[in-house]
Design an enzyme around this catalytic site. Structure first.
Site, PDB file in Angstrom:
ATOM      1  N   ASP A 183       0.832  -1.217   0.000  1.00 51.89           N
ATOM      2  CA  ASP A 183       0.000   0.000   0.000  1.00 51.89           C
ATOM      3  C   ASP A 183       0.865   1.264   0.000  1.00 51.89           C
ATOM      4  O   ASP A 183       0.652   2.174   0.809  1.00 51.89           O
ATOM      5  CB  ASP A 183      -0.937   0.016   1.212  1.00 51.89           C
ATOM      6  CG  ASP A 183      -1.614  -1.321   1.462  1.00 51.89           C
ATOM      7  OD1 ASP A 183      -1.999  -1.979   0.480  1.00 51.89           O
ATOM      8  OD2 ASP A 183      -1.747  -1.707   2.644  1.00 51.89           O
ATOM      9  N   GLU A 210     -11.181  -0.685  -3.594  1.00 55.36           N
ATOM     10  CA  GLU A 210     -10.443  -0.049  -2.503  1.00 55.36           C
ATOM     11  C   GLU A 210      -9.203   0.637  -3.052  1.00 55.36           C
ATOM     12  O   GLU A 210      -8.926   0.605  -4.252  1.00 55.36           O
ATOM     13  CB  GLU A 210     -10.041  -1.094  -1.453  1.00 55.36           C
ATOM     14  CG  GLU A 210      -9.046  -2.133  -1.962  1.00 55.36           C
ATOM     15  CD  GLU A 210      -8.682  -3.189  -0.931  1.00 55.36           C
ATOM     16  OE1 GLU A 210      -9.395  -3.326   0.075  1.00 55.36           O
ATOM     17  OE2 GLU A 210      -7.666  -3.883  -1.142  1.00 55.36           O
TER      18      GLU A 210
END
Length: 318
Positions: free
Chosen positions: A15, A191
């Site tokens: 991420d 997401e």
């Protein structure tokens, strides 16, 4: 002068979020494999981030809110202050993710004090994660992923205006729900949004499906003069725009951010991927999602093109 890098840039950091500031430094943060803290590092080059010393700016609480898994921090500079957006669960429910914000007034965010500004409250008290923020025409927006209780699915993407960097203003609009086959493998997931503005358009990339080799990226596009809070302003690609590459040995690319080259002329895709397909156990606890960076391209009508994940060990000019 730009640079040549070799991927992966930073090992075991998923991420990833890289922000180039006006002070000439790249600032980097990401999920750590232990999911228990937030680190920052900086360097004058992207390649230099690997050897830069990480500074722990925040640790999860011992109990209560913000004491479960800590996921996907992002660092942003808004109105002269630094902000880190992240999600966290609690000790009794580590997956009960909610959105939180930290603030720092120091010129160098690796120094000074990071203050907890608290939770970002959305319309529902449900699983929420992966907040990102961007400014457009003088308005600050937040985009995040959240479980919509009215539909089947793990997370959809929403957008809202912001009254300040930790408070939403007005209603929230759903931008995309997991609907295509490539968005619902393992889990029904949209997401990890990221925003890039260029050529009169706003490009919003996001990630879909489970976090194994099926993880991939989709994209929404809106005209820069449209109402960004109107879902009809956004066009969704019916096919993924960035996927695993068997040929290059890259699997599950996603949860990206965008940054720029040192001269500001080249937009860069920042993402994580694994260099193997088969995972033992839960992919969430496999630590080998490594941070990678490569240039983006543009087609003949100015649309964003991400290409394919570059192989390990290949020099990339950025």
């Amino acid at each position: 002068m730009n640079e040549t890098i070799t991927n992966p840039v930073v090992l075991q950091r998923a991420d990833p979020h890289i922000y180039r500031h006006s002070d000439g430094y790249y600032y980097f943060t990401a999920s750590v494999p232990e999911y228990d803290r937030i680190e920052l590092r900086r360097a004058e080059t992207i390649g230099g981030l690997a050897a830069s010393e990480p500074v722990v700016i925040w640790k999860k609480h011992l109990k209560g809110i913000m004491s479960g898994y800590v996921w996907a921090p992002e660092i942003h500079y808004i109105a002269g202050r630094w902000y880190v957006y992240f999600s966290a669960g609690s000790d009794d429910e580590p997956f009960a993710q909610r959105l939180y914000v930290l603030e720092n007034e120091s010129a160098n965010p690796l120094e000074g004090n990071w203050e907890e500004k608290g939770r970002i409250y959305t319309a529902w008290d449900t699983f929420s994660l992966d907040a990102t923020t961007f400014e457009h025409n003088g308005v600050q927006y937040l985009v995040w992923a959240q479980t919509d209780p009215s539909i089947q699915g793990n997370s959809s993407l929403f957008i809202s205006k912001m009254a300040n960097p930790w408070t939403l203003e007005g209603g929230q609009t759903v931008l995309t729900r997991p609907e295509y086959d490539w968005e619902i493998i393992g889990y029904r997931v949209n997401e990890g949004a990221a925003v890039l503005k260029k050529n009169g358009s706003i490009f919003l990339t996001y990630s879909a499906s489970a976090t194994n080799h099926h993880y991939c990226m989709g994209m929404l596009t809106a005209r820069e003069d449209s109402d960004l809070l109107d879902a009809a302003s956004w066009t969704k690609s019916p096919v993924p725009v960035f996927t695993s590459s068997e040929e290059n040995g890259q699997y599950g690319p996603g949860h990206n951010s965008f940054t720029v080259s040192a001269d500001g002329q080249q937009h860069l895709l920042v993402y994580h991927a694994r260099n193997y397909k088969e995972i033992t156990g839960d992919p969430l606890f496999d630590p080998n999602r490594h941070t990678r960076v490569q240039p983006v391209e543009w087609d003949e009508v100015g649309r964003l093109v991400l290409g394919v994940p570059v192989p390990d060990g290949q020099d990339v000019s950025i």
